[in-house]
Design an enzyme around this catalytic site. Sequence first.
Site, PDB file in Angstrom:
ATOM      1  N   LYS A 160       0.823  -1.220   0.000  1.00  0.00           N
ATOM      2  CA  LYS A 160       0.000   0.000   0.000  1.00  0.00           C
ATOM      3  C   LYS A 160       0.855   1.267   0.000  1.00  0.00           C
ATOM      4  O   LYS A 160       0.409   2.323  -0.443  1.00  0.00           O
ATOM      5  CB  LYS A 160      -0.948   0.013   1.199  1.00  0.00           C
ATOM      6  CG  LYS A 160      -1.815  -1.252   1.332  1.00  0.00           C
ATOM      7  CD  LYS A 160      -2.585  -1.603   0.065  1.00  0.00           C
ATOM      8  CE  LYS A 160      -2.965  -3.065   0.050  1.00  0.00           C
ATOM      9  NZ  LYS A 160      -3.332  -3.587  -1.272  1.00  0.00           N
TER      10      LYS A 160
ATOM     11  N   GLU B 296      -2.640   7.490   8.300  1.00  0.00           N
ATOM     12  CA  GLU B 296      -3.603   8.323   7.569  1.00  0.00           C
ATOM     13  C   GLU B 296      -4.559   8.966   8.557  1.00  0.00           C
ATOM     14  O   GLU B 296      -4.938   8.349   9.554  1.00  0.00           O
ATOM     15  CB  GLU B 296      -4.432   7.461   6.590  1.00  0.00           C
ATOM     16  CG  GLU B 296      -3.737   7.150   5.288  1.00  0.00           C
ATOM     17  CD  GLU B 296      -4.607   6.348   4.333  1.00  0.00           C
ATOM     18  OE1 GLU B 296      -5.776   6.052   4.673  1.00  0.00           O
ATOM     19  OE2 GLU B 296      -4.115   6.010   3.256  1.00  0.00           O
TER      20      GLU B 296
ATOM     21  N   HIS C 185     -15.887  -5.793   6.690  1.00  0.00           N
ATOM     22  CA  HIS C 185     -15.176  -5.694   5.413  1.00  0.00           C
ATOM     23  C   HIS C 185     -15.633  -6.744   4.409  1.00  0.00           C
ATOM     24  O   HIS C 185     -14.964  -6.963   3.400  1.00  0.00           O
ATOM     25  CB  HIS C 185     -13.655  -5.735   5.620  1.00  0.00           C
ATOM     26  CG  HIS C 185     -13.191  -4.676   6.578  1.00  0.00           C
ATOM     27  ND1 HIS C 185     -13.279  -3.345   6.284  1.00  0.00           N
ATOM     28  CD2 HIS C 185     -12.690  -4.748   7.833  1.00  0.00           C
ATOM     29  CE1 HIS C 185     -12.844  -2.637   7.314  1.00  0.00           C
ATOM     30  NE2 HIS C 185     -12.482  -3.466   8.259  1.00  0.00           N
TER      31      HIS C 185
ATOM     32  N   ARG D 221      -7.473  -7.714  -9.533  1.00  0.00           N
ATOM     33  CA  ARG D 221      -8.182  -8.939  -9.953  1.00  0.00           C
ATOM     34  C   ARG D 221      -9.557  -8.556 -10.487  1.00  0.00           C
ATOM     35  O   ARG D 221      -9.989  -7.412 -10.347  1.00  0.00           O
ATOM     36  CB  ARG D 221      -8.367  -9.857  -8.735  1.00  0.00           C
ATOM     37  CG  ARG D 221      -9.208  -9.163  -7.652  1.00  0.00           C
ATOM     38  CD  ARG D 221      -9.646 -10.074  -6.533  1.00  0.00           C
ATOM     39  NE  ARG D 221     -10.599  -9.413  -5.660  1.00  0.00           N
ATOM     40  CZ  ARG D 221     -10.304  -8.626  -4.637  1.00  0.00           C
ATOM     41  NH1 ARG D 221      -9.043  -8.372  -4.333  1.00  0.00           N
ATOM     42  NH2 ARG D 221     -11.271  -8.085  -3.913  1.00  0.00           N
TER      43      ARG D 221
END
Length: 494
Positions: A115, A199, A234, A291
């Site tokens: 990331k 963040e 999630h 993907r």
Amino acid sequence: MQKILVANRGEIALRVMRTAREMGIETVAVFSEADREMPFVRYADEAYCIGPAPSAQSYLLGDKIIEVALACAADAIHPGYGFLSENAAFSQAVTDAGLTFIGPSAYSINMMGDKISAKQAAKKFDVPMVPGTDSPIHDPAEAHQIALATGFPLLIKAAAGGGGKGMRLVNTEAELEEQLRMAKSEALSAFGNDAVFIEKFVGSPKHIEIQVLGDKHGNYVYLFERECSIQRRHQKLIEEAPSSCLTPDIRKAMGECAVAVCRACNYEGAGTIEFLVDHDLNFYFLEMNTRLQVEHCVTEMITGKDLVREQINVARGERLSFSQEDLEIRGHAIELRVCAEDPLNNFMPDTGTLQVYQPPKGPGVRVDDGYEEGQAIPIFYDPMIAKLIAYAETREAAIERLCRAIDEYKLEGFANTLAFGKWAVQAEPFRKGQFDTRFIELHYKPEYLVQDDAATAKIAALLAAEVWTTDTKAEPLKPSGTLTTRSRWRQRQH
Ligand code: MV4
């Protein structure tokens, strides 16, 4: 390309094979011992058992799968989603074996899988990002420095995380050092990489993602957005396209940023760029999924494109079959993931057999499923057994159509998400388009789903009483209260 091996199972294996067959390409299934009787195995032109039920002994055995591909003279491998689909080493090994990997290069997967490198790449193209760092945090002093700029609460995220894994919320300065230490040690044990970044925490965001496609000739397109905020832990439960909150200008800006991220990693194939969107419609790049995703179908419905066909075409070196100007949004699509999970019990996975299974049909209804009536759901894999997609001219009509299809869906044998889906799309915040990633947490109560059962029980009681009064010629009973909820049981009486 004459023969494709599909390194996956269930609905997505079937989904890929269907397009391959339309293109005149032969298909090869690989399956675990638990999946011998599955529809995707029978659908394939050839099928090979690759090991016992656990994924680690079957669907995750990249070398064995490549061996099968070579032995049966396949030209290419499609990884589907999950399993080996975002494994850079597998992409490389497939290529090194002289086969075509239907997906991005190891280079792209690696860059987006980390990331931090993903953010660094995106930054060069001026893609908006949540305030914070785009390099690893080494020590507490550095963390304090960054926290001064972002303020609290903030998130510490693992570079090797993603999809909600390896995130820590830090509410105050006092917690920062301890949380940083724990985040790093957790990241090391979970991912073998202790790199973390910080963040600013965006509260109650919407989760909107952009579908992209790229070819080997540097052509890129975006196929608009999917609204994926209806999720739990999630795990997405409902996805729709287009989003009801974006304006054409914001859609275009997000699409162009998504294409910029593709350029940044030299992307090839189908991919998804995830954004957080706040209540003022500011959007921030989160991460890229390298993907084909579960929810790609809603994009197919509104664009009329077959994403698997495009994946295959670009993998064999062809140019994308359309350009950005050819694309437009037509209609509205909503997908419900039909999972063996109990919405009355914290969406805990359930197991069982599809004792009754008759999916809905009719106009604007698409069901991508992987099981047939009578089959047992193996405990070893994902609890998603089907995707129900409703497509219509407008969002309202798509909601009505999804509800009709849920009513028609005959599924018995285990707890599932059908009734939850019907509640969710009829809930006022959903219908008004006023919801974010906290929708389920804020609005859902299990009690909302037991009403149908309560109504059925009431009718059964009244009927029993009716039979009893007729049989005994007793004075008729008067129902107390009124029946306001429609029951499926009552519908069947007419
Ligand atoms: C965030 C966030 C708030 N602020 N980052 C969760 C999954 C992973 N892809 C990133 N996630 C989040 N990152 C900042 N700076 C909130 C989430 C988040 C979330 C994101 C998308 C969909 C659902 C979510 C549920 C909880 C938290």
